[in-house]
Design a protein around this motif. Structure first.
Motif, PDB file in Angstrom:
ATOM      1  N   GLY A   1      10.531   6.401   0.685  1.00  0.00           N
ATOM      2  CA  GLY A   1       9.125   6.176   0.028  1.00  0.00           C
ATOM      3  C   GLY A   1       8.432   7.208  -0.516  1.00  0.00           C
ATOM      4  N   GLU A   2       7.771   7.174  -1.589  1.00  0.00           N
ATOM      5  CA  GLU A   2       7.358   8.130  -2.287  1.00  0.00           C
ATOM      6  C   GLU A   2       6.323   8.805  -1.527  1.00  0.00           C
ATOM      7  OE1 GLU A   2       8.122   9.373  -5.148  1.00  0.00           O
ATOM      8  OE2 GLU A   2       9.722   7.949  -5.179  1.00  0.00           O
TER       9      GLU A   2
ATOM     10  N   TYR B   1       0.240  -3.182  -5.924  1.00  0.00           N
ATOM     11  CA  TYR B   1       1.361  -2.114  -5.287  1.00  0.00           C
ATOM     12  C   TYR B   1       1.342  -2.723  -3.725  1.00  0.00           C
ATOM     13  CZ  TYR B   1      -3.382  -0.237  -5.465  1.00  0.00           C
ATOM     14  OH  TYR B   1      -4.821  -0.196  -5.546  1.00  0.00           O
ATOM     15  N   LYS B   2       2.210  -1.940  -3.016  1.00  0.00           N
ATOM     16  CA  LYS B   2       2.813  -2.187  -1.683  1.00  0.00           C
ATOM     17  C   LYS B   2       1.616  -2.311  -0.754  1.00  0.00           C
ATOM     18  CE  LYS B   2       5.462  -0.547   2.163  1.00  0.00           C
ATOM     19  NZ  LYS B   2       4.042  -0.673   2.943  1.00  0.00           N
TER      20      LYS B   2
ATOM     21  N   GLU C   1      12.440  -4.812   0.504  1.00  0.00           N
ATOM     22  CA  GLU C   1      12.594  -4.857  -0.794  1.00  0.00           C
ATOM     23  C   GLU C   1      11.601  -5.942  -1.714  1.00  0.00           C
ATOM     24  OE1 GLU C   1      15.952  -7.063   1.328  1.00  0.00           O
ATOM     25  OE2 GLU C   1      14.757  -5.368   1.565  1.00  0.00           O
TER      26      GLU C   1
ATOM     27  N   TYR D   1       8.502  -5.359  -1.679  1.00  0.00           N
ATOM     28  CA  TYR D   1       7.445  -4.835  -1.873  1.00  0.00           C
ATOM     29  C   TYR D   1       8.023  -3.551  -2.823  1.00  0.00           C
ATOM     30  CZ  TYR D   1       5.522  -6.650   2.368  1.00  0.00           C
ATOM     31  OH  TYR D   1       5.037  -7.311   3.254  1.00  0.00           O
ATOM     32  N   GLU D   2       8.916  -3.831  -3.489  1.00  0.00           N
ATOM     33  CA  GLU D   2       9.543  -2.952  -4.634  1.00  0.00           C
ATOM     34  C   GLU D   2       8.502  -3.138  -5.997  1.00  0.00           C
ATOM     35  OE1 GLU D   2      11.407  -0.319  -4.937  1.00  0.00           O
ATOM     36  OE2 GLU D   2      12.089  -0.589  -2.788  1.00  0.00           O
TER      37      GLU D   2
ATOM     38  N   ASP E   1       8.759  -3.768  -9.328  1.00  0.00           N
ATOM     39  CA  ASP E   1       9.337  -4.689  -9.954  1.00  0.00           C
ATOM     40  C   ASP E   1       9.278  -6.139  -9.268  1.00  0.00           C
ATOM     41  OD1 ASP E   1      10.127  -2.821 -11.764  1.00  0.00           O
ATOM     42  OD2 ASP E   1      12.327  -2.688 -11.182  1.00  0.00           O
ATOM     43  N   ARG E   2       9.420  -6.333  -7.914  1.00  0.00           N
ATOM     44  CA  ARG E   2       9.233  -7.483  -7.312  1.00  0.00           C
ATOM     45  C   ARG E   2       7.840  -7.978  -7.326  1.00  0.00           C
ATOM     46  NH1 ARG E   2       9.499 -11.916  -7.579  1.00  0.00           N
ATOM     47  NH2 ARG E   2      10.057 -13.443  -5.994  1.00  0.00           N
TER      48      ARG E   2
END
Length: 464
Positions: A49-50, A322-323, A346, A348-349, A351-352
């Motif tokens: 995670g960033e 965002y997440k 996934e 919470y990516e 792109d999704r």
């Protein structure tokens, strides 16, 4: 000179110092080890995670004595290690929860500070588990009697006392030092509830790790002789006077069993969403309605879920970018569950989150509270879901709990399924050794576990 009457923090410190491993029931020990397995799995799953990577870089850049292990390799000071490891445990928002009537917290957030203190003190597994049980008990009992959410403060307020008590016990401090550690932490880390309202930020997952880092710092200060206010609870402008109002706890009569009342997340979603996600998945599988045929999804739930993640007191939940916004939005999580058949990391990516299908469906989700369901909380997580199709048909389901709730506690085997899913990107043998060490934790030194946690490396090729 007459002896001073002991204050509440001193009574808490005496209990923290005196309670023993033998006071733990077999059920509590099993629950503690289950929460450890669950939380370490969450931490491993979050290492890419960033925000977690950013905190690791900060920790490496700023340095510090290499005393305590970072999950994923390297060492730092006890307080810095607490922040990094706590961020990893918390980032996915997939660790355990405790439901009080007016407060919800995540007591496994105490694992990072207690683990850091235990490794620093070269403690054994029994010392660690006892200290962790203390942290759970303190945070949960304060959540019961001293809720602060409605006063504009975050659930980390109760956590600062639990984290400091657990860390101080793990570090082997005496009663006076424990009282000072708790008092310093309790005075210094009263976070605002804006952390979890409105437009959410990275801080949603970092507020408790920051509090835990402060609690370990307070414990270190107390170990070096620094004192804190004796009347942190009941004194002029103390916790009761400033935030929580009057409450009573006879710490001498407390046990270590509150961990058995905590619950595990089946889905990677805010805790109050769990029964509704399970319900919509059951309805989806039962009726097999195509998403494009849905006119509305209507959720009736209890007031806490509505206010925190349903669009009530803490703001609209239909603008999702965002997440941090997605995993605190019932419209998003129900839509993800319906479209993808699950809610896991996934979902919470980026792109999704930004795909048209989910953005369109979440606008069709409507949430409202029920007084009846609210009265049944926290003993139940009652909800009702209705799906209305474009041709006017209505399909519904009602839920009172979910797998992982206290009425359906998760077994070690169920927890292992979740753990195995979260640790797919590390060496399988190492993942197994970590799980086995946790299951046998009362019979090992804590540095045997942290040595394994320091060996974790994320594989570049996900197919391996």
């Amino acid at each position: 000179m007459p002896k001073q009457e002991s204050t509440m923090v001193e009574q808490l410190a005496d209990w923290t110092h005196d309670i023993k491993w033998d006071d733990l029931s077999e059920e509590a020990i099993a629950a503690l080890k289950g929460r450890m397995l669950d939380s370490i799995g969450c931490a491993i799953g979050a290492l890419e995670g960033e925000p977690v990577k950013a905190i690791r870089k900060m920790t490496e850049d700023l340095g510090g004595a290499p005393l305590v292990t970072l999950i994923g390799g390297g060492k730092a000071t006890p307080d810095y290690a607490t922040f990094h490891n706590g961020a990893a445990i918390r980032y996915l928002d997939f660790n355990d929860s405790y439901l009080a009537k007016d407060e919800t917290g995540h007591p496994s957030d105490n694992i990072a500070p207690v683990l850091a203190a235990a490794e620093y003190a070269d403690a054994d597994g029994r010392d660690f588990l006892t200290a962790l049980a203390i942290a759970y008990q303190v945070q949960c009992r304060l959540s019961d009697v001293a809720p602060v959410r409605n006063h504009g403060f975050d659930h980390t307020v109760q956590g600062e006392y639990g984290a400091a008590a657990g860390a101080a016990r793990a570090m082997g401090l005496n009663s006076k030092q424990i009282a000072n550690a708790i008092a310093i932490a309790g005075t210094g880390y009263n976070s605002l509830r804006v952390t979890r309202t409105g437009e959410l930020s990275n801080w949603k997952g970092l507020a408790y790790p920051n509090t835990a880092m402060g609690a370990v710092h307070a414990t270190l200060l107390a170990n070096y002789g620094i004192t804190g206010p004796r009347e942190v609870f009941e004194g002029n402008k103390g916790l009761m006077d400033s935030i929580a109002g009057q409450f009573e706890i006879d710490w001498a009569k407390e046990d270590l069993e509150r961990v058995t009342d905590t619950i595990i997340k089946r889905y990677n979603a805010e805790i109050h969403s769990q029964s509704s996600i399970e319900g919509i998945l059951e309805l989806r599988d039962r009726e097999n309605i195509k998403a494009h045929d849905i006119k509305e999804i209507r959720l009736t739930t209890f007031d806490v879920a509505y206010n925190i993640i349903g669009g009530g007191e803490e703001g609209s939940k239909k603008i999702i970018r965002y997440k941090e916004e997605a995993d605190h939005s019932l419209p998003y999580m129900l839509s993800a569950a319906y479209l993808d058949g699950n809610v896991m990391p996934e979902q919470y990516e980026p792109d999704r989150i930004n795909q048209d299908d989910i953005q369109q469906l979440l606008q069709k989700v409507h949430v409202k509270p029920s007084e009846e369901y609210s009265d049944r909380f926290p003993d139940e997580m009652a909800c009702r879901i209705e799906i209305e199709t474009n041709d006017g048909r209505i399909f519904d389901i009602e839920k009172r709990d979910y797998q992982g709730f206290k009425t359906q506690p998760a077994s070690w085997e169920v927890l292992m399924e979740k753990y195995n899913g979260l640790t797919q990107k590390i060496d399988n043998k190492l993942a197994g050794e970590i799980a086995n060490t946790i299951r046998n934790l009362e019979n090992v030194k804590i540095n045997e576990l942290t040595a394994l946690l320091g060996q974790i490396k994320i594989r570049e090729d996900e197919s391996l």
